[in-house]
Design a protein around this motif. Structure first.
Motif, PDB file in Angstrom:
ATOM      1  N   THR A   1       0.819  -1.218   0.000  1.00 29.84           N
ATOM      2  CA  THR A   1       0.000   0.000   0.000  1.00 29.84           C
ATOM      3  C   THR A   1       0.851   1.265   0.000  1.00 29.84           C
ATOM      4  O   THR A   1       0.790   2.060  -0.933  1.00 29.84           O
TER       5      THR A   1
ATOM      6  N   LEU B   1     -13.061  -2.156   2.755  1.00 28.96           N
ATOM      7  CA  LEU B   1     -12.035  -1.241   3.239  1.00 28.96           C
ATOM      8  C   LEU B   1     -12.207  -1.026   4.741  1.00 28.96           C
ATOM      9  O   LEU B   1     -13.282  -0.650   5.211  1.00 28.96           O
TER      10      LEU B   1
ATOM     11  N   LEU C   1     -10.283   0.905   7.875  1.00 30.43           N
ATOM     12  CA  LEU C   1      -9.235   1.832   8.283  1.00 30.43           C
ATOM     13  C   LEU C   1      -8.924   1.751   9.774  1.00 30.43           C
ATOM     14  O   LEU C   1      -8.079   2.490  10.265  1.00 30.43           O
TER      15      LEU C   1
ATOM     16  N   LEU D   1      -4.932  -0.446  10.188  1.00 31.75           N
ATOM     17  CA  LEU D   1      -4.061  -0.498   9.014  1.00 31.75           C
ATOM     18  C   LEU D   1      -2.737  -1.197   9.296  1.00 31.75           C
ATOM     19  O   LEU D   1      -2.147  -1.795   8.394  1.00 31.75           O
TER      20      LEU D   1
ATOM     21  N   GLN E   1      -6.690  -7.230   2.369  1.00 33.59           N
ATOM     22  CA  GLN E   1      -7.072  -5.869   2.733  1.00 33.59           C
ATOM     23  C   GLN E   1      -6.207  -4.846   1.990  1.00 33.59           C
ATOM     24  O   GLN E   1      -6.709  -3.831   1.502  1.00 33.59           O
ATOM     25  N   ASN E   2      -4.899  -5.128   1.881  1.00 29.90           N
ATOM     26  CA  ASN E   2      -4.009  -4.243   1.116  1.00 29.90           C
ATOM     27  C   ASN E   2      -4.459  -4.122  -0.330  1.00 29.90           C
ATOM     28  O   ASN E   2      -4.416  -3.044  -0.934  1.00 29.90           O
TER      29      ASN E   2
ATOM     30  N   GLN F   1      -7.325  -1.890  -0.615  1.00 32.19           N
ATOM     31  CA  GLN F   1      -6.825  -0.519  -0.543  1.00 32.19           C
ATOM     32  C   GLN F   1      -6.322  -0.050  -1.909  1.00 32.19           C
ATOM     33  O   GLN F   1      -6.560   1.096  -2.316  1.00 32.19           O
ATOM     34  N   GLN F   2      -5.660  -0.933  -2.645  1.00 35.48           N
ATOM     35  CA  GLN F   2      -5.160  -0.569  -3.972  1.00 35.48           C
ATOM     36  C   GLN F   2      -6.294  -0.236  -4.937  1.00 35.48           C
ATOM     37  O   GLN F   2      -6.157   0.653  -5.784  1.00 35.48           O
TER      38      GLN F   2
ATOM     39  N   SER G   1     -17.283   0.886  -0.052  1.00 40.83           N
ATOM     40  CA  SER G   1     -16.835   1.825   0.972  1.00 40.83           C
ATOM     41  C   SER G   1     -17.483   3.188   0.755  1.00 40.83           C
ATOM     42  O   SER G   1     -17.931   3.509  -0.349  1.00 40.83           O
TER      43      SER G   1
ATOM     44  N   GLU H   1     -12.768   6.534   1.692  1.00 39.95           N
ATOM     45  CA  GLU H   1     -11.756   6.542   0.640  1.00 39.95           C
ATOM     46  C   GLU H   1     -10.885   7.789   0.750  1.00 39.95           C
ATOM     47  O   GLU H   1      -9.664   7.727   0.574  1.00 39.95           O
TER      48      GLU H   1
ATOM     49  N   LEU I   1      -8.444   7.281   3.613  1.00 39.04           N
ATOM     50  CA  LEU I   1      -7.292   6.454   3.251  1.00 39.04           C
ATOM     51  C   LEU I   1      -6.259   7.275   2.500  1.00 39.04           C
ATOM     52  O   LEU I   1      -5.060   7.212   2.822  1.00 39.04           O
TER      53      LEU I   1
END
Length: 320
Positions: A149, A184, A186, A189, A205-206, A209-210, A299, A304, A307
């Protein structure tokens, strides 16, 4: 819900992510999409010394592209470079040694690259990490999060100036279908609350996130085409070492590295690829859903934004 997501995802995987899934999808491919001359264009691929990253580098090199291999291991990188040059008959292949879990090194590398080379046509964020025990880097980051990430964010943002100078610039993030099982989150993390630590779940989870990162990049940089993709379940050194039980169960069904890397190559060189909506998620050369049916993994916009705020704070921290 977690059990439901995992069950639906695994059934989906058996039908789509295996070698048979690729062969079914490939019946609809247009061979002329990859009949491309890449001379005069530059392609940076992280994690290019093995697996699908190496295969993508080979296919692009065969088409005349300049390849920038970003690798952590100098010995493995040089061996891969020699092999790529021999098989592609292309000598315009460069090795850059970089650990994608080290943010300051990433920013230093990107600054030096931008000074040395006038532009960059395509960045392929392929390097990934699935460490199955909780490791903390010298910067205080959990190793998977740091690589998958934070590292992806650092190199992408730092190379925007070089990409902006190129014609038809593209950024490809090699995500994973495993992210379909995750919403997602948060709240943890750094995986401090995860007991016991599960590297596979952290990785998923990573990868979620991408997906979010690509959406926000596309909004922020409209002149660059961003995409995420799932290579399917491919037989790579990373799968064998990080997921040995999965590999043993599925090894007769796994895709080859050529099949796993196909959509990376398509996204990097095909004219039609950049006509698709920027920020989209691809599987086997087609835009596909980022969510399982009834899985409630969407999400909120504010999540977003949060993040990206966290990642931008890291960028500022490591830039100083």
């Amino acid at each position: 819900m977690s059990f439901f997501r995992n069950a639906v995802w695994f059934c989906k995987g058996l039908g789509e992510y295996t070698q048979s899934g690729y062969l079914a999808a490939a019946k609809h491919f247009k061979p002329e999409d990859l009949d491309v001359n890449c001379q005069g264009k530059s392609y940076m691929i992280t994690g290019a010394n093995s697996g699908i990253g190496k295969q993508a580098a080979l296919e692009i090199a065969k088409r005349g592209g300049t390849i920038h291999m970003v690798c952590r291991n100098p010995t493995a990188a040089e061996e891969a470079k020699t092999q790529l040059m021999t098989e592609s008959k292309n000598d315009d292949i460069h090795v850059h040694i970089l650990d994608m879990s080290e943010p300051r090194d990433i920013l230093r590398f990107a600054a030096e690259f931008t000074q040395r080379f006038s532009s960059l046509n395509v960045l392929v964020n392929n390097a990934g990490c699935m460490v199955n025990t909780r490791e903390i880097t010298e910067d205080g980051l959990e190793k998977n999060f740091a690589t998958n990430t934070v590292g992806t964010h650092m190199i992408t943002e730092a190379l925007i100036p070089a990409l902006s100078k190129a014609e038809d610039p593209r950024v490809i993030i090699v995500s994973s279908g495993g992210m379909l099982t995750k919403k997602l989150d948060l709240s943890d993390l750094q995986s401090e609350k995860m007991k016991p630590f599960d590297g596979t779940m952290v990785y998923a989870q990573n990868k979620r996130q991408q997906i979010v990162m690509a959406h926000k990049y596309a909004e922020k940089h409209p002149k660059i085409h961003f995409s995420t993709m799932h290579p399917g379940w491919a037989d790579t050194p990373a799968v064998r070492s990080s997921m040995p039980e999965f590999y043993e169960k599925m090894k007769n069904r796994l895709r080859t590295v050529e099949q796993g890397g196909d959509t990376i190559v398509w996204l990097a060189v095909a004219g039609d690829a950049s006509k698709e909506k920027s920020g989209s998620f691809f599987q086997d050369r087609k835009v596909t859903s980022e969510h399982l049916p009834l899985a409630w993994t969407q999400s909120k916009p504010e999540e977003e934004e949060q993040l990206m705020g966290i990642l931008n704070d890291y960028y500022q921290r490591f830039s100083s």
